[in-house]
Design a protein around this motif. Structure first.
Motif, PDB file in Angstrom:
ATOM      1  N   ILE A 108       0.922  -1.116  -0.139  1.00 21.15           N
ATOM      2  CA  ILE A 108       0.167   0.008  -0.045  1.00 21.15           C
ATOM      3  C   ILE A 108       0.888   1.252   0.003  1.00 21.15           C
ATOM      4  N   PRO A 109       1.023   1.943  -1.101  1.00 19.72           N
ATOM      5  CA  PRO A 109       1.945   3.035  -1.331  1.00 19.72           C
ATOM      6  C   PRO A 109       1.651   4.032  -0.245  1.00 19.72           C
ATOM      7  N   PRO A 110       2.636   4.960   0.097  1.00 17.52           N
ATOM      8  CA  PRO A 110       2.320   6.035   0.992  1.00 17.52           C
ATOM      9  C   PRO A 110       1.484   7.279   0.473  1.00 17.52           C
ATOM     10  N   LEU A 111       0.829   8.074   1.433  1.00 13.27           N
ATOM     11  CA  LEU A 111      -0.015   9.051   0.562  1.00 13.27           C
ATOM     12  C   LEU A 111       0.435  10.334   1.117  1.00 13.27           C
ATOM     13  N   ARG A 112       0.905  11.222   0.271  1.00 11.26           N
ATOM     14  CA  ARG A 112       1.855  12.689   0.714  1.00 11.26           C
ATOM     15  C   ARG A 112       0.598  13.552   1.039  1.00 11.26           C
ATOM     16  N   VAL A 113       0.836  14.187   2.202  1.00 13.31           N
ATOM     17  CA  VAL A 113       0.061  15.242   2.619  1.00 13.31           C
ATOM     18  C   VAL A 113       0.702  16.463   2.561  1.00 13.31           C
ATOM     19  N   LYS A 114      -0.018  17.620   2.712  1.00 13.03           N
ATOM     20  CA  LYS A 114       0.819  19.139   2.624  1.00 13.03           C
ATOM     21  C   LYS A 114       1.354  19.181   3.807  1.00 13.03           C
ATOM     22  N   SER A 115       2.530  20.210   3.796  1.00 13.11           N
ATOM     23  CA  SER A 115       3.184  20.602   4.947  1.00 13.11           C
ATOM     24  C   SER A 115       2.305  21.013   6.227  1.00 13.11           C
ATOM     25  N   ALA A 116       1.348  21.875   5.900  1.00 11.53           N
ATOM     26  CA  ALA A 116       0.508  22.341   6.958  1.00 11.53           C
ATOM     27  C   ALA A 116      -0.318  21.181   7.754  1.00 11.53           C
ATOM     28  N   GLN A 117      -0.465  19.942   7.041  1.00 14.19           N
ATOM     29  CA  GLN A 117      -0.927  18.812   7.906  1.00 14.19           C
ATOM     30  C   GLN A 117       0.254  17.946   8.607  1.00 14.19           C
ATOM     31  N   ALA A 118       1.520  18.196   8.395  1.00 14.52           N
ATOM     32  CA  ALA A 118       2.445  17.426   9.009  1.00 14.52           C
ATOM     33  C   ALA A 118       2.951  18.083  10.183  1.00 14.52           C
ATOM     34  N   GLU A 119       2.893  17.134  11.079  1.00  9.65           N
ATOM     35  CA  GLU A 119       3.137  17.422  12.671  1.00  9.65           C
ATOM     36  C   GLU A 119       4.831  17.467  12.753  1.00  9.65           C
ATOM     37  N   HIS A 227      15.308  -3.272  -3.392  1.00  8.24           N
ATOM     38  CA  HIS A 227      14.301  -2.714  -4.154  1.00  8.24           C
ATOM     39  C   HIS A 227      12.944  -2.749  -3.867  1.00  8.24           C
ATOM     40  N   ALA A 228      12.440  -3.313  -3.056  1.00  8.96           N
ATOM     41  CA  ALA A 228      11.397  -3.188  -2.229  1.00  8.96           C
ATOM     42  C   ALA A 228      11.378  -1.914  -1.178  1.00  8.96           C
ATOM     43  N   ASP A 229      10.070  -1.250  -1.580  1.00 11.39           N
ATOM     44  CA  ASP A 229       9.896  -0.006  -0.504  1.00 11.39           C
ATOM     45  C   ASP A 229       9.226  -0.361   0.754  1.00 11.39           C
ATOM     46  N   GLU A 230      10.031  -0.034   1.799  1.00 10.41           N
ATOM     47  CA  GLU A 230       9.461  -0.310   2.939  1.00 10.41           C
ATOM     48  C   GLU A 230       8.221   0.523   3.458  1.00 10.41           C
ATOM     49  N   ALA A 231       7.892   1.571   2.598  1.00 16.15           N
ATOM     50  CA  ALA A 231       6.727   2.425   3.035  1.00 16.15           C
ATOM     51  C   ALA A 231       5.651   1.683   2.642  1.00 16.15           C
ATOM     52  N   ASP A 232       5.696   0.766   1.385  1.00 13.87           N
ATOM     53  CA  ASP A 232       4.762   0.235   0.884  1.00 13.87           C
ATOM     54  C   ASP A 232       4.338  -1.270   1.983  1.00 13.87           C
ATOM     55  N   TYR A 233       5.541  -1.722   2.161  1.00 18.84           N
ATOM     56  CA  TYR A 233       5.115  -2.776   3.189  1.00 18.84           C
ATOM     57  C   TYR A 233       4.769  -2.372   4.559  1.00 18.84           C
ATOM     58  N   ILE A 234       4.935  -1.221   4.985  1.00 17.39           N
ATOM     59  CA  ILE A 234       4.501  -0.961   6.209  1.00 17.39           C
ATOM     60  C   ILE A 234       2.849  -0.643   6.183  1.00 17.39           C
ATOM     61  N   GLY A 235       2.435   0.038   4.888  1.00 19.51           N
ATOM     62  CA  GLY A 235       1.140   0.336   4.687  1.00 19.51           C
ATOM     63  C   GLY A 235       0.349  -1.011   4.354  1.00 19.51           C
ATOM     64  N   THR A 236       1.027  -2.039   4.212  1.00 23.45           N
ATOM     65  CA  THR A 236       0.360  -3.637   4.176  1.00 23.45           C
ATOM     66  C   THR A 236       0.032  -3.836   5.577  1.00 23.45           C
ATOM     67  N   LEU A 237       1.302  -3.844   6.476  1.00 26.21           N
ATOM     68  CA  LEU A 237       0.982  -4.188   7.865  1.00 26.21           C
ATOM     69  C   LEU A 237      -0.215  -3.472   8.601  1.00 26.21           C
ATOM     70  N   ALA A 238      -0.016  -1.859   8.190  1.00 21.73           N
ATOM     71  CA  ALA A 238      -1.137  -1.081   8.845  1.00 21.73           C
ATOM     72  C   ALA A 238      -2.360  -1.063   8.245  1.00 21.73           C
ATOM     73  N   GLY A 239      -2.561  -1.553   7.260  1.00 19.19           N
ATOM     74  CA  GLY A 239      -4.004  -1.460   6.343  1.00 19.19           C
ATOM     75  C   GLY A 239      -4.235  -0.290   5.840  1.00 19.19           C
ATOM     76  N   GLU A 240      -3.326   0.495   5.880  1.00 20.87           N
ATOM     77  CA  GLU A 240      -3.823   2.061   5.388  1.00 20.87           C
ATOM     78  C   GLU A 240      -2.357   2.597   4.990  1.00 20.87           C
ATOM     79  N   PRO A 241      -2.461   3.544   3.979  1.00 21.22           N
ATOM     80  CA  PRO A 241      -1.114   4.145   3.492  1.00 21.22           C
ATOM     81  C   PRO A 241      -0.543   5.053   4.714  1.00 21.22           C
ATOM     82  N   VAL A 242       0.737   5.014   4.762  1.00 23.07           N
ATOM     83  CA  VAL A 242       1.646   5.770   5.467  1.00 23.07           C
ATOM     84  C   VAL A 242       1.532   7.409   5.210  1.00 23.07           C
ATOM     85  N   PRO A 243       1.132   8.332   6.031  1.00 17.69           N
ATOM     86  CA  PRO A 243       1.153   9.698   5.433  1.00 17.69           C
ATOM     87  C   PRO A 243       2.281  10.233   5.434  1.00 17.69           C
ATOM     88  N   VAL A 244       3.074  10.702   4.135  1.00 14.53           N
ATOM     89  CA  VAL A 244       4.461  11.520   4.107  1.00 14.53           C
ATOM     90  C   VAL A 244       4.317  12.732   3.381  1.00 14.53           C
TER      91      VAL A 244
END
Length: 486
Positions: A108-119, A227-244
């Protein structure tokens, strides 16, 4: 089950189950936080959270032992399990199964958010203000070469063509406020990517992320295929995309909920001395080596940031829980891909990642007709010692499933009574050797080659145990249990 999307919600959950030790008194900025953390590992206490570190601004905190054994004896792997979004009572084999199973699911690829939404970008420091001296970075051990700015943070790099993004953990030592030096091993993924930047003659952009979602730290410290992206693998474990969110000064995406992000470039030469460092084998380090310099250019952080740390050494710390489980999951994945009927794999914490147990089901001979235990042992070694992760493991034991591989007392009993003094083993000479395992001699480290061994402990006939569970009739055992402790 619940996935924790940032470090703070994870700490709150641990606190609610009594697994956080709040340290409110002032601790020094040199050794005290690390010494407290190290003792917490050794007595299996709650994880220490330091609220008042001398020499840094009020509000900055340190968090130790993030994925060590829990202080809750009824759920010893709770910190690891909860980090990965699993139930806190999950046992070791269940965690390994989850890590292995996720390898076969779509990422599950990560989801890019805007800077104002990033803690992680609530505070932005540039130029001279982007200085490591403002953060609580203690010495990890007495004999270390310096303060280690990374022991549990995630390094993010990508290849010059942008096709491979790697998230990993590697030790990084602070040199001064604007420089760090990191251990770059050529065979590891970050080393492979750095080599591409060196060939190009350009410094490698990097982001060092402290305190992201716990799953990010965990996955950064375990092997997954190149060549596997850890972010995609984490999304699979989480069941949702990682916000980046896009880094401030670099073309890299970083976890949006992280506590601290350090941005900069890595030199193309090994131009600074790194080490020594007390590693997972349990010994204080000796000597140093020339490694690349990590230049600090921009720092962003949340309000009142938390800097996590893993203080490696004798068992049991994150190296012997999370990393060992990741290595075991990697071995399980490759052995099953080779169509071997493995029940589970396990690395006992107290072996300091020097033993791997490969557990066979009772009916393995029916599943592999015509295959002897000697041939099976040879085949297991052939599969494992071709993998990158097994460079860390010198000794493999092929065992029956009639004992609990996660119970060290049972492991010692089984190996003591089933390992033949001279025979029943497959020796693999001239295997890759690196300096992190502690069992080789100097000539082997220099050559980068040494022996590895797979022990065949499989019984030709299952023997009943002289134990409460197997040594008495069921009705007798039940009567005793019903009346215990009378």
């Amino acid at each position: 089950m619940k996935y924790y999307g940032d470090l703070r919600s994870f700490i709150t959950a641990l606190d609610e189950m009594g697994d956080i030790m709040h340290v409110h008194r002032e601790v020094d900025g040199d050794f005290e936080p690390s010494a407290i953390t190290r003792r917490s590992y050794e007595i299996q206490s709650p994880a220490p959270l330091f609220h008042n570190v001398a020499g840094v601004a009020p509000g900055f905190r340190l968090f130790g032992a993030p994925a060590a054994l829990s202080s809750r004896s009824d759920m010893p792997y709770a910190r690891v399990a909860m980090s990965l979004g699993l139930a806190p009572e999950s046992n070791g084999p269940e965690i390994i199964e989850a890590l292995s199973a996720a390898r076969f699911k779509p990422g599950i690829p990560p989801l890019r958010v805007k800077s104002a939404q990033a803690e992680c970008q609530q505070n932005i420091l540039r130029g001279d203000a982007a200085n490591l001296d403002r953060f609580p970075i203690p010495f990890a051990h007495d004999k270390d070469g310096g303060r280690y700015a990374n022991t549990w943070g995630t390094l993010i790099v990508k290849t010059p063509d942008g096709k491979w993004v790697n998230w990993s953990i590697a030790r990084v030592m602070k040199v001064d406020g604007k420089r760090m030096v990191g251990l770059i091993v050529p065979s590891q993924h970050i080393g492979q990517i750095w080599t591409q930047w060196v060939a190009r003659g350009e410094p490698m952009p990097y982001a060092l992320v402290q305190g992201p979602a716990p799953a990010i730290s965990c996955v950064s410290g375990i092997p997954i295929p190149a060549h596997a992206d850890e972010a995609d693998y984490i999304g699979t474990l989480a069941g949702e995309p990682v916000p980046v969110v896009k880094a401030i000064s670099l073309d890299l995406d970083v976890p949006a909920t992280a506590e601290i992000v350090i941005e900069g470039h890595v030199s193309i030469e090994r131009d600074c001395q790194e080490g020594p460092y007390g590693e997972y084998g349990g010994y204080l380090g000796e000597g140093s080596s020339a490694q690349p310099t990590f230049h600090v250019e921009t720092i962003t952080h949340r309000d009142d940031p938390i800097w996590p740390m893993s203080i490696t050494g004798r068992p049991t710390d994150e190296s012997h829980t999370l990393w060992a489980m990741g290595l075991a999951a990697d071995a399980l994945t490759y052995l099953r891909e080779a169509e071997l009927p493995i029940k589970t794999t396990w690395i006992p914490e107290d072996s300091t990642v020097h033993w791997l147990l490969v557990v066979m089901p009772e009916n393995w001979r029916e599943l592999l007709p015509g295959i002897s235990s000697e041939e099976l042992t040879q085949r297991i070694g052939e599969v494992l010692f071709k993998t990158d992760a097994m460079v860390f493991i010198p000794k493999v034991y092929v065992v029956d499933d009639d004992f609990d591989p996660t119970n060290l007392r049972e492991v010692v009993w089984a190996l003591s009574t089933r390992v033949h003094p001279v025979g029943r083993r497959a020796v693999f000479d001239d295997q890759r050797v690196i300096r992190l395992p502690q069992c080789y001699d100097e000539a082997e480290y220099v050559a980068g080659k040494g022996a590895k061994v797979v022990f065949d402990t499989l019984q030709t006939k299952r023997h009943l145990h002289a134990s409460f569970a197997q040594g008495y009739p069921e009705e007798v055992r039940q009567r005793i249990l019903d009346n215990w402790p009378e």
